[in-house]
Design a protein around this motif. Structure first.
Motif, mmCIF file in Angstrom:
data_model
loop_
_atom_site.group_PDB
_atom_site.id
_atom_site.type_symbol
_atom_site.label_atom_id
_atom_site.label_comp_id
_atom_site.label_asym_id
_atom_site.label_seq_id
_atom_site.Cartn_x
_atom_site.Cartn_y
_atom_site.Cartn_z
ATOM 1 N N LEU A 22 39.610 2.547 62.497
ATOM 2 C CA LEU A 22 38.615 1.640 61.908
ATOM 3 C C LEU A 22 39.302 0.500 61.141
ATOM 4 O O LEU A 22 38.851 -0.651 61.188
ATOM 5 C CB LEU A 22 37.673 2.402 60.987
ATOM 6 C CG LEU A 22 36.670 3.346 61.650
ATOM 7 C CD1 LEU A 22 35.901 4.122 60.602
ATOM 8 C CD2 LEU A 22 35.700 2.551 62.528
ATOM 9 N N ARG A 23 40.377 0.842 60.455
ATOM 10 C CA ARG A 23 41.118 -0.175 59.705
ATOM 11 C C ARG A 23 41.723 -1.212 60.660
ATOM 12 O O ARG A 23 41.679 -2.423 60.399
ATOM 13 C CB ARG A 23 42.202 0.500 58.870
ATOM 14 C CG ARG A 23 42.856 -0.413 57.892
ATOM 15 C CD ARG A 23 43.656 0.375 56.850
ATOM 16 N NE ARG A 23 44.203 -0.553 55.894
ATOM 17 C CZ ARG A 23 45.391 -1.146 56.015
ATOM 18 N NH1 ARG A 23 46.161 -0.883 57.045
ATOM 19 N NH2 ARG A 23 45.805 -1.997 55.107
ATOM 20 N N LYS A 24 42.278 -0.746 61.771
ATOM 21 C CA LYS A 24 42.872 -1.672 62.754
ATOM 22 C C LYS A 24 41.794 -2.524 63.415
ATOM 23 O O LYS A 24 41.988 -3.713 63.640
ATOM 24 C CB LYS A 24 43.650 -0.903 63.830
ATOM 25 C CG LYS A 24 44.895 -0.225 63.333
ATOM 26 C CD LYS A 24 45.927 -1.219 62.859
ATOM 27 C CE LYS A 24 47.149 -0.487 62.320
ATOM 28 N NZ LYS A 24 48.016 -1.348 61.564
ATOM 29 N N LEU A 25 40.632 -1.879 63.729
ATOM 30 C CA LEU A 25 39.529 -2.634 64.347
ATOM 31 C C LEU A 25 38.961 -3.690 63.410
ATOM 32 O O LEU A 25 38.448 -4.717 63.854
ATOM 33 C CB LEU A 25 38.422 -1.678 64.790
ATOM 34 C CG LEU A 25 38.730 -0.801 66.014
ATOM 35 C CD1 LEU A 25 37.602 0.205 66.233
ATOM 36 C CD2 LEU A 25 38.909 -1.674 67.246
ATOM 37 N N SER A 26 39.059 -3.449 62.112
ATOM 38 C CA SER A 26 38.533 -4.425 61.143
ATOM 39 C C SER A 26 39.567 -5.501 60.812
ATOM 40 O O SER A 26 39.300 -6.351 59.949
ATOM 41 C CB SER A 26 38.089 -3.711 59.863
ATOM 42 O OG SER A 26 39.213 -3.240 59.143
ATOM 43 N N GLY A 27 40.708 -5.441 61.452
ATOM 44 C CA GLY A 27 41.752 -6.438 61.177
ATOM 45 C C GLY A 27 42.407 -6.189 59.834
ATOM 46 O O GLY A 27 42.732 -7.150 59.123
ATOM 47 N N ASN A 28 42.554 -4.952 59.460
ATOM 48 C CA ASN A 28 43.162 -4.510 58.198
ATOM 49 C C ASN A 28 42.388 -4.978 56.967
ATOM 50 O O ASN A 28 42.958 -5.117 55.882
ATOM 51 C CB ASN A 28 44.628 -4.949 58.095
ATOM 52 C CG ASN A 28 45.515 -4.203 59.058
ATOM 53 O OD1 ASN A 28 45.200 -3.070 59.455
ATOM 54 N ND2 ASN A 28 46.616 -4.809 59.451
ATOM 55 N N ARG A 29 41.092 -5.243 57.135
ATOM 56 C CA ARG A 29 40.264 -5.619 55.985
ATOM 57 C C ARG A 29 39.860 -4.408 55.161
ATOM 58 O O ARG A 29 39.562 -4.541 53.982
ATOM 59 C CB ARG A 29 39.033 -6.392 56.438
ATOM 60 C CG ARG A 29 39.375 -7.835 56.844
ATOM 61 C CD ARG A 29 38.167 -8.556 57.248
ATOM 62 N NE ARG A 29 37.744 -7.972 58.532
ATOM 63 C CZ ARG A 29 37.162 -8.608 59.501
ATOM 64 N NH1 ARG A 29 36.857 -9.868 59.356
ATOM 65 N NH2 ARG A 29 36.851 -8.022 60.619
ATOM 66 N N LEU A 30 39.825 -3.231 55.789
ATOM 67 C CA LEU A 30 39.532 -2.006 55.044
ATOM 68 C C LEU A 30 40.775 -1.588 54.267
ATOM 69 O O LEU A 30 41.898 -1.737 54.756
ATOM 70 C CB LEU A 30 39.119 -0.884 56.003
ATOM 71 C CG LEU A 30 37.768 -1.052 56.706
ATOM 72 C CD1 LEU A 30 37.565 0.049 57.741
ATOM 73 C CD2 LEU A 30 36.632 -1.030 55.701
#
Length: 173
Positions: A22-30
């Protein structure tokens, strides 16, 4: 209990893996802190699922006609979800197909009581039920019987309709 620990570790790894994806899919925004949170939630969810599935899974191991005589439920402060729905920690069951009458027409039956407790080995104990006198006895290898099929020299361990074993066995026999 060892397998419960192994399952919890793998649940935690799966939860952390989902958080990392999920973190990678969010572009490290999480934030990075999401991984231990997801790991902890997954470990708790996996453990809870194992606790609640133990009873039905153990019933599947018994003969299809098994009758549950009693259950022991678990509630604990450190498991707050158990106050909503307690989980079954142990139970006693018997199968009418395994019931044997000591002598034809005696109304004295021997059952195999299946005693199961979470994290303990299964126990199968022979129990004698006298339906005519509404008595229950624990029997041993040296138990003797009279000419009518009744046990000799045993003291009853349960009696009457309040005993959960007697009405169930007598109704099924």
């Amino acid at each position: 209990m060892f397998w419960t620990l192994i399952a919890a570790v793998f649940s935690g790894l799966a939860g952390a893996g989902i958080a990392m994806a999920l973190r990678k899919l969010s572009g490290n925004r999480l934030p990075k802190g999401i991984m231990p949170v997801f790991a902890g939630i997954a470990m708790i969810a996996g453990t809870v699922a194992q606790e609640y599935s133990w009873f039905p899974n153990n019933l599947d191991d018994l003969p299809p006609d098994a009758v549950v005589l009693s259950t022991r439920e678990q509630q604990a402060v450190y498991q707050p979800w158990t106050y909503v729905q307690p989980w079954v920690r142990g139970f006693i069951a018997f199968a009418p197909s395994e019931t044997v009458e000591t002598m034809e027409g005696s109304e004295v039956y021997v059952i195999q009581a299946h005693i199961r407790e979470r994290w303990q080995p299964a126990i199968i104990r022979p129990v004698l039920v006298d339906c005519a006198r509404e008595l229950r006895f624990d029997i041993a290898a040296d138990t003797t019987f009279d000419d009518e099929g009744r046990p000799e020299g045993l003291s009853p361990v349960g009696d009457g309709p309040d005993d959960p074993v007697i009405p169930s066995v007598c109704a099924a026999s």
